[in-house]
Design an enzyme around this catalytic site. Structure first.
Site, PDB file in Angstrom:
ATOM      1  N   ASP A  30       0.826  -1.217   0.000  1.00  0.00           N
ATOM      2  CA  ASP A  30       0.000   0.000   0.000  1.00  0.00           C
ATOM      3  C   ASP A  30       0.858   1.264   0.000  1.00  0.00           C
ATOM      4  O   ASP A  30       1.986   1.270   0.482  1.00  0.00           O
ATOM      5  CB  ASP A  30      -0.906  -0.019   1.234  1.00  0.00           C
ATOM      6  N   HIS A  47       2.437   3.169  -8.945  1.00  0.00           N
ATOM      7  CA  HIS A  47       2.215   1.727  -9.163  1.00  0.00           C
ATOM      8  C   HIS A  47       3.404   1.115  -9.898  1.00  0.00           C
ATOM      9  O   HIS A  47       3.829   0.004  -9.599  1.00  0.00           O
ATOM     10  CB  HIS A  47       0.929   1.496  -9.948  1.00  0.00           C
ATOM     11  N   LEU A 141       9.407 -21.432  -3.783  1.00  0.00           N
ATOM     12  CA  LEU A 141       8.619 -20.338  -3.188  1.00  0.00           C
ATOM     13  C   LEU A 141       7.241 -20.310  -3.852  1.00  0.00           C
ATOM     14  O   LEU A 141       7.149 -20.219  -5.078  1.00  0.00           O
ATOM     15  CB  LEU A 141       9.320 -18.991  -3.423  1.00  0.00           C
TER      16      LEU A 141
HETATM   17  C1  IPE Z   1      -5.471  -2.550   0.115  1.00  0.00           C
HETATM   18  O1  IPE Z   1      -5.127  -1.233  -0.092  1.00  0.00           O
HETATM   19  C2  IPE Z   1      -5.508  -3.298  -1.184  1.00  0.00           C
HETATM   20  C3  IPE Z   1      -4.223  -3.520  -1.840  1.00  0.00           C
HETATM   21  C4  IPE Z   1      -3.066  -3.149  -1.380  1.00  0.00           C
HETATM   22  C5  IPE Z   1      -4.296  -4.216  -3.081  1.00  0.00           C
HETATM   23  P1  IPE Z   1      -6.217  -0.097  -0.289  1.00  0.00           P
HETATM   24  O2  IPE Z   1      -5.486   1.143  -0.568  1.00  0.00           O
HETATM   25  O3  IPE Z   1      -7.227  -0.538  -1.289  1.00  0.00           O
HETATM   26  O4  IPE Z   1      -6.903  -0.077   1.148  1.00  0.00           O
HETATM   27  P2  IPE Z   1      -7.757   1.064   1.847  1.00  0.00           P
HETATM   28  O5  IPE Z   1      -8.788   1.532   0.853  1.00  0.00           O
HETATM   29  O6  IPE Z   1      -6.815   2.150   2.215  1.00  0.00           O
HETATM   30  O7  IPE Z   1      -8.345   0.411   3.048  1.00  0.00           O
HETATM   31  C1  IPE Z   2      -1.548   0.247  -3.331  1.00  0.00           C
HETATM   32  O1  IPE Z   2      -1.322   1.606  -3.349  1.00  0.00           O
HETATM   33  C2  IPE Z   2      -1.882  -0.333  -4.682  1.00  0.00           C
HETATM   34  C3  IPE Z   2      -3.245  -0.843  -4.784  1.00  0.00           C
HETATM   35  C4  IPE Z   2      -4.175  -0.750  -3.868  1.00  0.00           C
HETATM   36  C5  IPE Z   2      -3.597  -1.523  -5.996  1.00  0.00           C
HETATM   37  P1  IPE Z   2      -2.522   2.636  -3.374  1.00  0.00           P
HETATM   38  O2  IPE Z   2      -2.907   2.901  -4.786  1.00  0.00           O
HETATM   39  O3  IPE Z   2      -3.644   2.186  -2.492  1.00  0.00           O
HETATM   40  O4  IPE Z   2      -1.833   3.915  -2.754  1.00  0.00           O
HETATM   41  P2  IPE Z   2      -2.462   4.934  -1.740  1.00  0.00           P
HETATM   42  O5  IPE Z   2      -2.944   4.143  -0.553  1.00  0.00           O
HETATM   43  O6  IPE Z   2      -3.565   5.645  -2.447  1.00  0.00           O
HETATM   44  O7  IPE Z   2      -1.324   5.842  -1.373  1.00  0.00           O
HETATM   45 MG    MG Z   3      -4.051   2.461  -0.528  1.00  0.00          MG
END
Ligand code: IPE
Ligand code: IPE
Ligand code: MG
Length: 252
Positions: A30, A47, A141
């Site tokens: 995240d 990403h 793995l």
């Molecule tokens: C969780 O992250 C999902 C992934 C990392 C794929 P999110 O960014 O979607 O989670 P919330 O919305 O902050 O809870």
């Molecule tokens: C995690 O990073 C990637 C996915 C959830 C796919 P985010 O896109 O949620 O990044 P933030 O949380 O908005 O910074």
């Molecule tokens: Mg996120």
């Protein structure tokens, strides 16, 4: 909450007790969007940078001797995001598999998907199925990619599968135990995660592995996923090794 380190990776690695490694590590990747925002870049750049971390962490986990690594790549709720962001995530998945598959295969990585893959667009779905097929006999793995994954959906789906078996007379209602139920989850036959890592400063589960994390140890860090290095992975493992796991008992 762990943030900074002054030691080199090699120095940190030496602190790990290789005889007591967590067998299964799960990571909520995240913070890509906030990392990009901080650099005045589009979210897709976050990403893209995140994928580089996936490469590093998969390699490091394999080298350390971790048996199962589960990466949360896309949740059932992430479809709510703008169409172009979803598309960029799916494109990155295709690029990751195309670029890494041979390497992963050579390193004995077996790719699995946790989630309903039928809802994934055709092109990424094809690449994933190819990767699953090619790596199916590897066992160094197990790399679980949680894709279109939601814990509540997984549990509900398992309930449907068990109910169908009862309806078809394959088992009796009284025979349904947690162990039987577990066999209907995406992670069937796999050990529960020993360690769950979430970077980015969020202290929540976001619908990840709800059934499997009953006794998992949690490790959080403020760093965003694109800044998460193999040193952070080692720190998480070292901290994990200091924990006393009681499973409700009084050991330790
Ligand atoms: C969780 O992250 C999902 C992934 C990392 C794929 P999110 O960014 O979607 O989670 P919330 O919305 O902050 O809870
Ligand atoms: C995690 O990073 C990637 C996915 C959830 C796919 P985010 O896109 O949620 O990044 P933030 O949380 O908005 O910074
Ligand atoms: Mg996120």
């Amino acid at each position: 909450m762990y943030n900074e380190d002054t030691k080199s990776f090699e120095e940190i690695k030496k602190e790990i007790d290789l005889d007591r490694l967590p067998q299964h590590i799960a990571i909520i990747m995240d913070g890509n969007g906030r990392w990009a925002k901080g650099k005045m870049l589009p979210r897709s750049a976050g990403h893209k940078a995140g994928v580089e971390r996936v490469k590093e962490i998969v390699k490091a986990a394999g080298d350390l001797g971790i048996n199962y690594l589960t990466l949360y790549a896309f949740s059932t709720e992430n479809w709510k995001r703008p169409k172009d962001e979803v598309e960029s995530l799916m494109n990155l998945l295709v690029l990751y598999i195309r670029g890494e598959l041979n390497n992963l295969h050579k390193n004995g990585v077996k790719i699995k998907v946790l989630g309903d893959i039928e809802k994934i667009p055709l092109l990424p779905r094809r690449e994933i199925n190819k990767a699953i097929k090619k790596t199916k006999d590897n066992d160094k793995l197990i790399l679980n990619i949680a894709l279109n994954y939601g814990g509540r959906y997984e549990i509900t789906r398992a309930a449907q599968l068990v109910a169908t078996e009862v309806k078809n007379g394959m088992i009796d209602v009284e025979e349904i135990t947690p162990d039987i139920f577990k066999k209907h989850l995406y992670t069937k036959e796999q050990p529960d995660p020993d360690l769950l890592i979430r970077p980015s400063g969020e202290l929540r589960i976001s619908n990840f592995l709800l059934f499997q994390i009953a006794y998992t140890e949690f490790w959080f860090s403020d760093v965003y996923w694109p800044d998460f290095t193999k040193s952070h992975l080692c720190r998480a493992i070292i901290d994990f090794q200091k924990r006393v796991r009681r499973y409700g008992g009084i050991k330790g």
